[in-house]
Design a protein around this motif. Structure first.
Motif, short mmCIF file in Angstrom:
data_model
loop_
_atom_site.label_atom_id
_atom_site.label_comp_id
_atom_site.label_asym_id
_atom_site.label_seq_id
_atom_site.Cartn_x
_atom_site.Cartn_y
_atom_site.Cartn_z
N ASN A 22 0.84 -1.20 0.00
CA ASN A 22 0.00 0.00 0.00
C ASN A 22 0.88 1.25 0.00
OD1 ASN A 22 -2.93 -1.10 0.85
ND2 ASN A 22 -1.39 -2.18 2.07
N PHE A 23 0.67 2.13 -0.96
CA PHE A 23 1.25 3.46 -0.91
C PHE A 23 0.58 4.35 -1.95
CE2 PHE A 23 4.34 1.28 -3.78
CZ PHE A 23 4.33 2.13 -4.89
N SER A 24 0.72 5.66 -1.75
CA SER A 24 0.16 6.64 -2.68
C SER A 24 1.21 7.68 -3.01
CB SER A 24 -1.06 7.34 -2.07
OG SER A 24 -2.11 6.43 -1.85
N ILE A 25 1.13 8.23 -4.22
CA ILE A 25 2.07 9.25 -4.67
C ILE A 25 1.27 10.44 -5.17
CG2 ILE A 25 4.06 9.76 -6.13
CD1 ILE A 25 4.48 6.78 -6.51
N GLY A 26 1.60 11.62 -4.67
CA GLY A 26 0.92 12.83 -5.09
C GLY A 26 1.47 13.37 -6.40
N LYS A 27 0.72 14.24 -7.04
CA LYS A 27 1.14 14.83 -8.31
C LYS A 27 2.43 15.64 -8.13
CE LYS A 27 -0.31 17.89 -12.05
NZ LYS A 27 -1.36 18.78 -12.59
N GLY A 28 3.36 15.44 -9.06
CA GLY A 28 4.60 16.18 -9.03
C GLY A 28 5.53 15.79 -7.89
N GLU A 29 5.30 14.61 -7.35
CA GLU A 29 6.12 14.13 -6.23
C GLU A 29 7.17 13.14 -6.72
OE1 GLU A 29 5.26 11.22 -2.42
OE2 GLU A 29 3.83 12.85 -2.79
N ILE A 30 8.31 13.11 -6.02
CA ILE A 30 9.34 12.10 -6.28
C ILE A 30 9.26 11.08 -5.16
CG2 ILE A 30 11.79 11.64 -6.60
CD1 ILE A 30 12.16 14.53 -7.49
N PHE A 31 9.01 9.84 -5.52
CA PHE A 31 8.78 8.76 -4.55
C PHE A 31 9.81 7.66 -4.78
CE2 PHE A 31 6.83 5.07 -2.69
CZ PHE A 31 6.03 5.54 -1.65
N GLY A 32 10.47 7.24 -3.72
CA GLY A 32 11.49 6.20 -3.82
C GLY A 32 10.97 4.85 -3.36
N LEU A 33 11.21 3.83 -4.16
CA LEU A 33 10.89 2.44 -3.80
C LEU A 33 12.22 1.74 -3.61
CD1 LEU A 33 8.46 0.50 -3.41
CD2 LEU A 33 8.75 -0.17 -5.81
N ILE A 34 12.56 1.42 -2.37
CA ILE A 34 13.89 0.88 -2.09
C ILE A 34 13.81 -0.50 -1.45
CG2 ILE A 34 14.91 3.18 -1.90
CD1 ILE A 34 14.88 2.89 1.11
N GLY A 35 14.89 -1.25 -1.61
CA GLY A 35 14.97 -2.59 -1.07
C GLY A 35 16.11 -3.34 -1.73
N GLN A 36 16.50 -4.45 -1.13
CA GLN A 36 17.56 -5.26 -1.71
C GLN A 36 17.08 -5.91 -3.00
OE1 GLN A 36 18.10 -7.49 2.11
NE2 GLN A 36 20.28 -7.24 1.66
N ASN A 37 18.02 -6.50 -3.74
CA ASN A 37 17.65 -7.27 -4.93
C ASN A 37 16.68 -8.37 -4.52
OD1 ASN A 37 19.33 -5.80 -6.62
ND2 ASN A 37 21.09 -7.14 -6.27
N GLY A 38 15.61 -8.50 -5.28
CA GLY A 38 14.62 -9.53 -4.96
C GLY A 38 13.54 -9.07 -4.01
N ALA A 39 13.54 -7.78 -3.66
CA ALA A 39 12.56 -7.28 -2.69
C ALA A 39 11.18 -7.09 -3.29
CB ALA A 39 13.05 -5.97 -2.08
N GLY A 40 11.10 -7.03 -4.63
CA GLY A 40 9.79 -6.87 -5.29
C GLY A 40 9.62 -5.54 -5.99
N LYS A 41 10.70 -4.78 -6.11
CA LYS A 41 10.60 -3.45 -6.74
C LYS A 41 10.21 -3.53 -8.21
CE LYS A 41 14.87 -2.31 -5.84
NZ LYS A 41 15.32 -3.60 -5.27
N THR A 42 10.97 -4.31 -8.99
CA THR A 42 10.70 -4.39 -10.42
C THR A 42 9.34 -5.04 -10.69
OG1 THR A 42 13.07 -4.48 -10.94
CG2 THR A 42 11.55 -5.28 -12.63
#
Length: 299
Positions: A22-42
């Motif tokens: 769960n997460f939300s991103i506002g308009k014109g915002e820079i949001f980081g999705l971080i985690g180790q390799n295999g964390a589910g980012k891609t």
């Protein structure tokens, strides 16, 4: 909010790659999705882009299902790079721009601007295969946002860039933000995330350990990092009440405290007749918090 993920799950048979995200991103915002390799980012990026179907949960853009929006509103730089080696730089960028519905006049203006901005004017008529890895990376970056998307995903955009080109990219990302682009990106370089992001989500094995502002995350740990530059011996600092760890880094000492309340007594002891060149109490860096959150586990 522009982008919202609600209880998103992605399963592959018996393996859960993303679990109740769960997460939300506002308009014109820079949001980081971080985690180790295999964390589910891609995997998360691909579900947002409708390249993979989520097992359950909702992904919406301005309240509408993400799969129903005009795809030209999106831009994507995948971690797996790939450009046409035989095509010239300008030809590639024109191709990607027209593919996203841009007219020639607008495309020419954007093309000239970004080629100059990324300092590859002398390379615009060269074949991609003759470029250095750094310049190939620049071409791919420009291709991901040449069509002025409203939402841009950058998967490890700083990978392979030297410090000068990293700064060029950072400045480009900030400019895109000023233009109103909503940006979601991943990076293993926490200093980039810390410098650019308004909010972030920390993933471990597909589960969100934290989602919110960087300051909120730092406040969970308090101001426990004390940096001192003085002639006071480190052997005495190590034995002080409230000091969990003391180490010497170049010409200063870095102390880890139980909590920030111990800083006052340390200052009084160190300043008793000695000159203090530096005494700085601060939050942990994102890199330090990341290592603490994810532990040493391999994923």
């Amino acid at each position: 909010m522009t982008l919202t993920l609600e209880h998103v799950v992605k399963k592959y048979k018996d393996f859960t790659a993303v679990n109740d995200l769960n997460f939300s991103i506002g308009k014109g915002e820079i949001f980081g999705l971080i985690g180790q390799n295999g964390a589910g980012k891609t995997t998360t990026f691909r579900m947002i882009l409708d390249l993979q179907e989520q097992t359950s949960g909702n992904i919406t853009w301005d309240g509408a299902p993400i799969k129903k929006i005009n795809r030209d509103l999106l831009g994507y730089l995948p971690e797996e790079r790939g450009i046409f080696p035989q095509m010239k730089v300008e030809e590639q960028l024109v191709f990607f721009g027209e593919l996203r519905g841009m007219d020639r006049k607008e495309l020419k203006s954007e093309l000239d601007f970004w080629i100059k901005r990324f300092d590859i004017e002398e390379k615009r008529y060269d074949k991609a295969e003759t470029l250095s890895k750094g310049n190939q990376q620049k071409v791919q970056l420009i291709a991901s946002f040449i069509h002025k998307p409203k939402f841009l995903i950058l998967d490890e955009p700083f990978s392979g860039l030297d410090p000068v080109n990293r700064d060029l990219l950072k400045n480009a990302i900030l400019l895109l933000k000023e233009r109103g682009t909503t940006i979601l990106f991943s990076s293993h370089q926490m200093d980039n995330v810390e410098e650019l992001c308004d909010h972030l989500c920390l993933l471990k094995r597909g589960v969100s350990l934290f989602s919110g502002s960087l300051l909120e995350l730092k406040k969970q740990y308090g101001k426990t990092k004390l940096t001192i530059r003085t002639d006071y011996p480190i052997e005495k600092l190590e034995k002080m009440t409230g000091v969990l760890e003391a180490k010497e880094e170049r010409d200063e000492y870095v102390l880890k405290l139980e909590n920030e309340s111990f800083a006052q007594s340390i200052f009084e002891a160190v300043s008793n007749g000695l000159y203090i060149e530096k005494f700085s109490l601060d939050y942990l860096s994102l890199d330090e918090i990341f290592k603490h959150k994810v532990g040493g586990d391999n994923e």
